[in-house]
Motif scaffolding. Sequence first.
Motif, PDB file in Angstrom:
ATOM      1  N   ILE A   1       0.812  -1.208   0.000  1.00  0.00           N
ATOM      2  CA  ILE A   1       0.000   0.000   0.000  1.00  0.00           C
ATOM      3  C   ILE A   1       0.855   1.272   0.000  1.00  0.00           C
ATOM      4  O   ILE A   1       1.852   1.366   0.707  1.00  0.00           O
ATOM      5  CB  ILE A   1      -0.963  -0.049   1.217  1.00  0.00           C
ATOM      6  CG1 ILE A   1      -2.051   0.997   1.122  1.00  0.00           C
ATOM      7  CG2 ILE A   1      -0.203  -0.003   2.520  1.00  0.00           C
ATOM      8  CD1 ILE A   1      -3.210   0.742   2.089  1.00  0.00           C
ATOM      9  N   VAL A   2       0.429   2.260  -0.808  1.00  0.00           N
ATOM     10  CA  VAL A   2       1.260   3.445  -1.040  1.00  0.00           C
ATOM     11  C   VAL A   2       0.553   4.712  -0.570  1.00  0.00           C
ATOM     12  O   VAL A   2      -0.660   4.873  -0.736  1.00  0.00           O
ATOM     13  CB  VAL A   2       1.639   3.559  -2.535  1.00  0.00           C
ATOM     14  CG1 VAL A   2       0.407   3.720  -3.420  1.00  0.00           C
ATOM     15  CG2 VAL A   2       2.612   4.707  -2.782  1.00  0.00           C
ATOM     16  N   HIS A   3       1.328   5.603   0.021  1.00  0.00           N
ATOM     17  CA  HIS A   3       0.838   6.924   0.430  1.00  0.00           C
ATOM     18  C   HIS A   3       0.583   7.739  -0.833  1.00  0.00           C
ATOM     19  O   HIS A   3       1.466   7.867  -1.700  1.00  0.00           O
ATOM     20  CB  HIS A   3       1.894   7.603   1.298  1.00  0.00           C
ATOM     21  CG  HIS A   3       1.421   8.805   2.052  1.00  0.00           C
ATOM     22  ND1 HIS A   3       0.904   9.918   1.426  1.00  0.00           N
ATOM     23  CD2 HIS A   3       1.403   9.083   3.396  1.00  0.00           C
ATOM     24  CE1 HIS A   3       0.585  10.824   2.334  1.00  0.00           C
ATOM     25  NE2 HIS A   3       0.866  10.344   3.539  1.00  0.00           N
ATOM     26  N   GLU A   4      -0.595   8.315  -0.946  1.00  0.00           N
ATOM     27  CA  GLU A   4      -0.939   9.075  -2.145  1.00  0.00           C
ATOM     28  C   GLU A   4      -0.010  10.276  -2.349  1.00  0.00           C
ATOM     29  O   GLU A   4       0.216  10.726  -3.479  1.00  0.00           O
ATOM     30  CB  GLU A   4      -2.395   9.520  -2.101  1.00  0.00           C
ATOM     31  CG  GLU A   4      -2.819  10.230  -0.851  1.00  0.00           C
ATOM     32  CD  GLU A   4      -3.249   9.298   0.278  1.00  0.00           C
ATOM     33  OE1 GLU A   4      -3.850   9.808   1.241  1.00  0.00           O
ATOM     34  OE2 GLU A   4      -3.000   8.070   0.206  1.00  0.00           O
ATOM     35  N   GLY A   5       0.568  10.781  -1.260  1.00  0.00           N
ATOM     36  CA  GLY A   5       1.534  11.867  -1.382  1.00  0.00           C
ATOM     37  C   GLY A   5       2.768  11.452  -2.145  1.00  0.00           C
ATOM     38  O   GLY A   5       3.385  12.269  -2.850  1.00  0.00           O
ATOM     39  N   ASP A   6       3.156  10.189  -2.029  1.00  0.00           N
ATOM     40  CA  ASP A   6       4.324   9.700  -2.765  1.00  0.00           C
ATOM     41  C   ASP A   6       4.036   9.556  -4.253  1.00  0.00           C
ATOM     42  O   ASP A   6       4.934   9.711  -5.086  1.00  0.00           O
ATOM     43  CB  ASP A   6       4.808   8.373  -2.176  1.00  0.00           C
ATOM     44  CG  ASP A   6       5.574   8.560  -0.879  1.00  0.00           C
ATOM     45  OD1 ASP A   6       6.171   9.642  -0.694  1.00  0.00           O
ATOM     46  OD2 ASP A   6       5.573   7.637  -0.043  1.00  0.00           O
ATOM     47  N   ILE A   7       2.791   9.259  -4.597  1.00  0.00           N
ATOM     48  CA  ILE A   7       2.417   9.236  -6.012  1.00  0.00           C
ATOM     49  C   ILE A   7       2.559  10.651  -6.568  1.00  0.00           C
ATOM     50  O   ILE A   7       3.125  10.860  -7.654  1.00  0.00           O
ATOM     51  CB  ILE A   7       0.975   8.734  -6.199  1.00  0.00           C
ATOM     52  CG1 ILE A   7       0.768   7.391  -5.498  1.00  0.00           C
ATOM     53  CG2 ILE A   7       0.645   8.618  -7.694  1.00  0.00           C
ATOM     54  CD1 ILE A   7      -0.701   6.958  -5.421  1.00  0.00           C
ATOM     55  N   GLY A   8       2.060  11.624  -5.805  1.00  0.00           N
ATOM     56  CA  GLY A   8       2.193  13.011  -6.221  1.00  0.00           C
ATOM     57  C   GLY A   8       3.639  13.450  -6.333  1.00  0.00           C
ATOM     58  O   GLY A   8       4.003  14.198  -7.248  1.00  0.00           O
ATOM     59  N   ALA A   9       4.476  12.983  -5.433  1.00  0.00           N
ATOM     60  CA  ALA A   9       5.891  13.364  -5.456  1.00  0.00           C
ATOM     61  C   ALA A   9       6.596  12.817  -6.687  1.00  0.00           C
ATOM     62  O   ALA A   9       7.394  13.519  -7.329  1.00  0.00           O
ATOM     63  CB  ALA A   9       6.573  12.869  -4.183  1.00  0.00           C
ATOM     64  N   VAL A  10       6.331  11.564  -7.022  1.00  0.00           N
ATOM     65  CA  VAL A  10       6.934  10.980  -8.227  1.00  0.00           C
ATOM     66  C   VAL A  10       6.462  11.729  -9.464  1.00  0.00           C
ATOM     67  O   VAL A  10       7.245  12.051 -10.368  1.00  0.00           O
ATOM     68  CB  VAL A  10       6.599   9.478  -8.330  1.00  0.00           C
ATOM     69  CG1 VAL A  10       7.041   8.905  -9.681  1.00  0.00           C
ATOM     70  CG2 VAL A  10       7.273   8.702  -7.204  1.00  0.00           C
ATOM     71  N   ALA A  11       5.161  12.042  -9.513  1.00  0.00           N
ATOM     72  CA  ALA A  11       4.629  12.795 -10.651  1.00  0.00           C
ATOM     73  C   ALA A  11       5.302  14.157 -10.763  1.00  0.00           C
ATOM     74  O   ALA A  11       5.681  14.583 -11.869  1.00  0.00           O
ATOM     75  CB  ALA A  11       3.118  12.965 -10.504  1.00  0.00           C
ATOM     76  N   ALA A  12       5.458  14.852  -9.644  1.00  0.00           N
ATOM     77  CA  ALA A  12       6.041  16.190  -9.664  1.00  0.00           C
ATOM     78  C   ALA A  12       7.466  16.178 -10.205  1.00  0.00           C
ATOM     79  O   ALA A  12       7.864  17.055 -10.975  1.00  0.00           O
ATOM     80  CB  ALA A  12       6.008  16.795  -8.260  1.00  0.00           C
TER      81      ALA A  12
END
Length: 285
Positions: free
Chosen positions: A160-171
């Motif tokens: 399970i992944v923190h949605e903030g980390d998805i945003g960080a990779v995208a950024a």
Amino acid sequence: MTQTQRILVTGATGTVGRQVVAELLARGHAVRALTRDATKADLPAGVEVVQGDLTEPAGLASALEGVTGLHLITFGGPYFAPLETGLRILELARAAGVRRVTVLHGGGPSLLEDAVRADDDVDWTVLMPVEFMANCLEWADGIVASDEVREPFVSRLSAIVHEGDIGAVAAVALTEEGHGGQEYVITGPELLTVGDKAATIAAARGREIALIELSEEQAIAQWRAAGHSEDVTGFLIEAYGNTPEVGRTVVDTVEKVTGHPARTFAQWAAEHADAFTATVPVVTA
């Protein structure tokens, strides 16, 4: 330090979109957020909110002006149907001078993602996160009401992944070189069972939570009662009862791309502890 860039984020009010916005702002970039209803966006100060719909790309030209990066989702419209307008969206993006595109994988094939992957004129990155930590917010009502989590397949493992980390990779992919043509599977730093997650939330809110395992039939009935369609209940039974290897394998994408370790579920639970805590009304004389 990367140069300040202007990024258009579609799906900006969604679970991941809000995190893409936040991470871009934290890195000092200008953010333009596309939403179907600008009056309800509720995004941070400094975000330029524009109204638009990916199902009607003719109206996107002005939103793309001056943009160097574009974050895309694969569905749109009021009913979240798969987008069929990917080719036109990318045509407009190229005309506007967009150099980088990220697309959030929607869990299966999509015309938009296919169009992005086939585009040789932009540096594209496909983001493939596993189960979101935010999905556990679906437990909040049951936890607040009765200190219970009622789920099937409680021993299943999830990265399970923190949605903030998805945003960080995208950024990072939207603003830095070296991520073009990449498909990034994004996970958290550990494998957890349903029981592990319930115990972690209990620790964060300071009150025990009982874990009640449901049969498949009970789970389906619960999901139907919550308003889920037959397609969704079927997907959940398959995803939870037979979690694919990618969903239960930890990878280090977050750290490799962002330079920081992936956030733990304990961090997420601490950030959202209030959602799992009953609010006691104040009685005044």
